[in-house]
Design an enzyme around this catalytic site. Structure first.
Site, mmCIF file in Angstrom:
data_model
loop_
_atom_site.group_PDB
_atom_site.id
_atom_site.type_symbol
_atom_site.label_atom_id
_atom_site.label_comp_id
_atom_site.label_asym_id
_atom_site.label_seq_id
_atom_site.Cartn_x
_atom_site.Cartn_y
_atom_site.Cartn_z
ATOM 1 N N ALA A 14 0.817 -1.218 0.000
ATOM 2 C CA ALA A 14 0.000 0.000 0.000
ATOM 3 C C ALA A 14 0.850 1.266 0.000
ATOM 4 C CB ALA A 14 -0.915 0.000 1.224
ATOM 5 N N ARG A 19 5.095 -0.691 -2.688
ATOM 6 C CA ARG A 19 4.434 0.076 -3.736
ATOM 7 C C ARG A 19 5.415 0.416 -4.860
ATOM 8 N NH1 ARG A 19 0.576 5.262 -4.141
ATOM 9 N NH2 ARG A 19 1.870 6.170 -5.747
ATOM 10 N N ASN A 91 7.042 -8.848 0.998
ATOM 11 C CA ASN A 91 7.627 -7.559 1.381
ATOM 12 C C ASN A 91 7.100 -7.021 2.716
ATOM 13 O OD1 ASN A 91 8.654 -4.633 0.729
ATOM 14 N ND2 ASN A 91 6.443 -4.399 1.004
ATOM 15 N N TYR A 147 13.913 -7.190 15.277
ATOM 16 C CA TYR A 147 13.820 -6.920 13.836
ATOM 17 C C TYR A 147 14.963 -7.634 13.119
ATOM 18 C CZ TYR A 147 13.703 -4.169 9.491
ATOM 19 O OH TYR A 147 13.651 -3.776 8.164
HETATM 20 N N1 LIG Z 1 12.571 1.426 4.810
HETATM 21 C C1 LIG Z 1 13.686 0.853 5.248
HETATM 22 O O1 LIG Z 1 14.606 1.532 5.751
HETATM 23 C C2 LIG Z 1 13.903 -0.603 5.090
HETATM 24 C C3 LIG Z 1 12.843 -1.487 4.931
HETATM 25 N N2 LIG Z 1 13.072 -2.816 4.811
HETATM 26 C C4 LIG Z 1 11.985 -3.767 4.657
HETATM 27 O O2 LIG Z 1 11.217 -3.458 3.517
HETATM 28 C C5 LIG Z 1 9.874 -3.911 3.688
HETATM 29 C C6 LIG Z 1 8.917 -2.786 3.352
HETATM 30 O O3 LIG Z 1 9.087 -1.760 4.330
HETATM 31 P P1 LIG Z 1 8.802 -0.218 4.059
HETATM 32 O O4 LIG Z 1 8.170 -0.029 2.754
HETATM 33 O O5 LIG Z 1 10.017 0.502 4.394
HETATM 34 O O6 LIG Z 1 7.765 0.025 5.233
HETATM 35 P P2 LIG Z 1 6.343 0.751 5.250
HETATM 36 O O7 LIG Z 1 5.968 0.844 6.682
HETATM 37 O O8 LIG Z 1 6.362 1.973 4.432
HETATM 38 O O9 LIG Z 1 5.408 -0.306 4.505
HETATM 39 C C7 LIG Z 1 5.096 -1.538 5.058
HETATM 40 C C8 LIG Z 1 3.721 -1.963 4.581
HETATM 41 O O10 LIG Z 1 3.453 -3.239 5.162
HETATM 42 C C9 LIG Z 1 2.107 -3.230 5.583
HETATM 43 N N3 LIG Z 1 1.897 -4.206 6.642
HETATM 44 C C10 LIG Z 1 2.235 -4.118 7.953
HETATM 45 N N4 LIG Z 1 1.776 -5.187 8.603
HETATM 46 C C11 LIG Z 1 1.178 -5.992 7.696
HETATM 47 C C12 LIG Z 1 0.506 -7.241 7.748
HETATM 48 N N5 LIG Z 1 0.338 -7.887 8.903
HETATM 49 N N6 LIG Z 1 0.011 -7.760 6.612
HETATM 50 C C13 LIG Z 1 0.126 -7.101 5.442
HETATM 51 N N7 LIG Z 1 0.725 -5.906 5.324
HETATM 52 C C14 LIG Z 1 1.246 -5.363 6.445
HETATM 53 C C15 LIG Z 1 1.840 -1.812 6.051
HETATM 54 O O11 LIG Z 1 0.431 -1.532 6.076
HETATM 55 C C16 LIG Z 1 2.606 -1.022 5.008
HETATM 56 O O12 LIG Z 1 1.784 -0.700 3.904
HETATM 57 C C17 LIG Z 1 9.784 -4.398 5.121
HETATM 58 O O13 LIG Z 1 9.907 -5.799 5.148
HETATM 59 C C18 LIG Z 1 10.989 -3.760 5.799
HETATM 60 O O14 LIG Z 1 11.415 -4.501 6.901
HETATM 61 C C19 LIG Z 1 14.354 -3.325 4.791
HETATM 62 C C20 LIG Z 1 15.422 -2.495 4.952
HETATM 63 C C21 LIG Z 1 15.291 -1.086 5.110
HETATM 64 C C1 LIG Z 2 13.645 -0.112 10.035
HETATM 65 C C2 LIG Z 2 14.697 -0.314 9.022
HETATM 66 C C3 LIG Z 2 15.903 -0.908 9.614
HETATM 67 C C4 LIG Z 2 16.939 -1.052 8.570
HETATM 68 C C5 LIG Z 2 18.145 -1.617 9.194
HETATM 69 C C6 LIG Z 2 19.405 -1.071 8.658
HETATM 70 O O1 LIG Z 2 19.486 -0.636 7.537
HETATM 71 C C7 LIG Z 2 20.471 -1.066 9.587
HETATM 72 C C8 LIG Z 2 21.622 -0.543 9.267
HETATM 73 C C9 LIG Z 2 22.775 -0.367 10.163
HETATM 74 C C10 LIG Z 2 22.658 -0.511 11.571
HETATM 75 C C11 LIG Z 2 23.915 -0.863 12.073
HETATM 76 C C12 LIG Z 2 24.772 -1.211 11.027
HETATM 77 O O2 LIG Z 2 25.939 -1.521 11.104
HETATM 78 C C13 LIG Z 2 23.922 -1.257 9.806
HETATM 79 C C14 LIG Z 2 24.568 -0.728 8.580
HETATM 80 C C15 LIG Z 2 25.612 -1.624 8.007
HETATM 81 C C16 LIG Z 2 25.836 -1.287 6.582
HETATM 82 C C17 LIG Z 2 26.770 -2.242 5.987
HETATM 83 C C18 LIG Z 2 26.770 -2.099 4.515
HETATM 84 C C19 LIG Z 2 27.549 -3.235 3.969
HETATM 85 C C20 LIG Z 2 27.529 -3.313 2.499
HETATM 86 O O3 LIG Z 2 27.013 -2.442 1.813
HETATM 87 O O4 LIG Z 2 28.018 -4.302 2.006
#
Ligand SMILES: NC(=O)C1=CN([C@@H]2O[C@H](COP(=O)(O)OP(=O)(O)OC[C@H]3O[C@@H](n4cnc5c(N)ncnc54)[C@H](O)[C@@H]3O)[C@@H](O)[C@H]2O)C=CC1
Ligand SMILES: CCCCCC(=O)/C=C/[C@H]1C=CC(=O)[C@@H]1CCCCCCC(=O)O
Length: 254
Positions: A14, A19, A91, A147
Site C-alpha cells: 500500500a 508500492r 515484502n 527486527y
Molecule cells: N525502509 C527501510 O529503511 C527498510 C525497509 N526494509 C523492509 O522493507 C519492507 C517494506 O518496508 P517499508 O516499505 O520501508 O515500510 P512501510 O511501513 O512503508 O510499509 C510496510 C507496509 O506493510 C504493511 N503491513 C504491515 N503489517 C502488515 C501485515 N500484517 N500484513 C500485510 N501488510 C502489512 C503496512 O500496512 C505497510 O503498507 C519491510 O519488510 C521492511 O522490513 C528493509 C530495509 C530497510
Molecule cells: C527499520 C529499518 C531498519 C533497517 C536496518 C538497517 O538498515 C540497519 C543498518 C545499520 C545498523 C547498524 C549497522 O551496522 C547497519 C549498517 C551496516 C551497513 C553495511 C553495509 C555493507 C555493504 O554495503 O556491504
C-alpha cells in the site's frame, strides 16, 4: 526474465518499498496484485498507480500476512483474475521491538507462509520469489535485535529453499533483497517502538551515519534481482556507500 505479461503479487504494497516494487514491475509490462492489511491506503495506491501508469493491470486485495485465509485468498484471487502467478514478493514488514511477537509474526512467519504458498502455485510453471530482508539480515544491529533476528531468519529460510533440489527442478528461483535505511514511513519510529534492550537513539545514530536512500534506488536493485535469471539463492545488499551488490554466501559442505 521478461516482465511483459507476467503476473506478480506484492505483500505490504500500500505504500513504501512494496508500492515502489509494484510500480517498477507495472512499468515493465507486468500485471500486479498489490496487497496490504491497510485497505484504505491499498485502494488509494491502486487507483493512483492505475492513473499514473495508465493501466488496468493492477488491483488491490486486502491481505494481512499473519492470516492464512487472507494469504490463500490473495493467491486464489490473482489466479482467477490473471490466470496464474509468476512472481511473488514477500515484502510486508514492521519495526517494533516492543510488540516483538507481532514483528516475528509479520516479518518472518508472514514471509514463510507467503513462500510456501508461492512454491505451491509456481511448481507447475516455474517463477521467482523475492523475499525482502534488510541489511539487518546480514549484520547485527544493537538498536533493533528482534527486527534483526526476523531479517536473519528470512535469509536463512530463503537460502534453504533455494538449495532444495525439488525447487530447482521446478524452475523456481528465490532471492533476498537487503536494503539499508530507505525513505519510507517505517522510519517514523517513536520511543514506543523500543524496549530497554533496544534503542531509537542507537538506530538513529546509524541512520545519521549511513544516510537514507530513495525508494527508487532500491526499486532499481529490485528489478535487477528479478531479471537476472541466473541468481538463485542470491542476497542483494543496497547501501548508500557501496551501492548495489549481489552476494552468494557459502553453501553447506557435506
Ligand atoms: N525502509 C527501510 O529503511 C527498510 C525497509 N526494509 C523492509 O522493507 C519492507 C517494506 O518496508 P517499508 O516499505 O520501508 O515500510 P512501510 O511501513 O512503508 O510499509 C510496510 C507496509 O506493510 C504493511 N503491513 C504491515 N503489517 C502488515 C501485515 N500484517 N500484513 C500485510 N501488510 C502489512 C503496512 O500496512 C505497510 O503498507 C519491510 O519488510 C521492511 O522490513 C528493509 C530495509 C530497510
Ligand atoms: C527499520 C529499518 C531498519 C533497517 C536496518 C538497517 O538498515 C540497519 C543498518 C545499520 C545498523 C547498524 C549497522 O551496522 C547497519 C549498517 C551496516 C551497513 C553495511 C553495509 C555493507 C555493504 O554495503 O556491504
Amino acid at each position: 526474465m521478461e516482465l511483459v505479461g507476467k503476473v506478480a503479487i506484492v505483500t505490504g504494497a500500500a505504500q513504501g518499498l512494496g508500492r515502489a516494487f509494484a510500480r517498477a514491475m507495472i512499468q515493465r509490462g507486468a500485471k500486479v496484485c498489490i496487497s496490504d492489511q491497510n485497505v484504505e491506503k491499498g485502494n488509494t495506491s491502486c487507483v493512483a498507480l492505475r492513473k499514473e501508469l495508465n493501466t488496468a493491470d493492477v488491483n488491490f486485495v486486502k491481505c494481512d500476512v499473519t492470516q492464512q485465509d487472507d494469504m490463500k485468498n490473495m493467491f486464489d484471487d490473482t489466479v482467477r483474475r490473471y490466470g496464474g502467478v509468476d512472481i511473488v514478493v514477500n515484502n510486508a514488514g514492521i519495526m517494533n521491538e516492543r510488540t516483538w511477537s507481532s514483528c516475528v509474526d509479520i516479518n518472518l512467519k508472514g514471509v514463510i507462509q507467503g513462500t510456501l504458498l508461492a512454491l505451491e502455485h509456481l511448481q507447475e510453471r516455474g517463477g521467482v520469489i523475492i523475499n525482502i530482508s534488510s541489511i539487518a539480515g546480514v549484520v547485527p544491529v544493537a538498536g533493533a535485535p528482534v527486527y534483526t533476528a526476523t531479517k536473519h531468519g528470512v535469509i536463512g529460510f530463503t537460502r534453504s529453499c533455494s538449495v532444495n533440489p525439488k525447487v530447482k527442478a521446478a524452475n523456481i528461483r528465490l532471492a533476498c533483497l537487503c536494503p539499508t535505511f530507505t525513505d519510507t514511513p517505517i522510519l517514523d519510529m517513536t520511543d514506543d517502538h523500543f524496549t530497554s534492550w533496544s534503542s531509537r537513539q542507537n538506530l538513529w545514530k546509524d541512520v545519521e551515519q549511513l544516510g537514507i536512500m530513495k525508494v527508487e534506488t532500491v526499486a532499481q536493485g529490485f528489478i535487477q534481482l528479478l531479471l537476472d535469471k541466473d541468481n538463485n539463492g542470491a542476497i542483494m545488499t543496497i547501501s548508500p556507500n557501496r551501492g548495489i551488490q549481489t552476494k552468494y554466501y557459502p553453501k553447506a559442505r557435506m
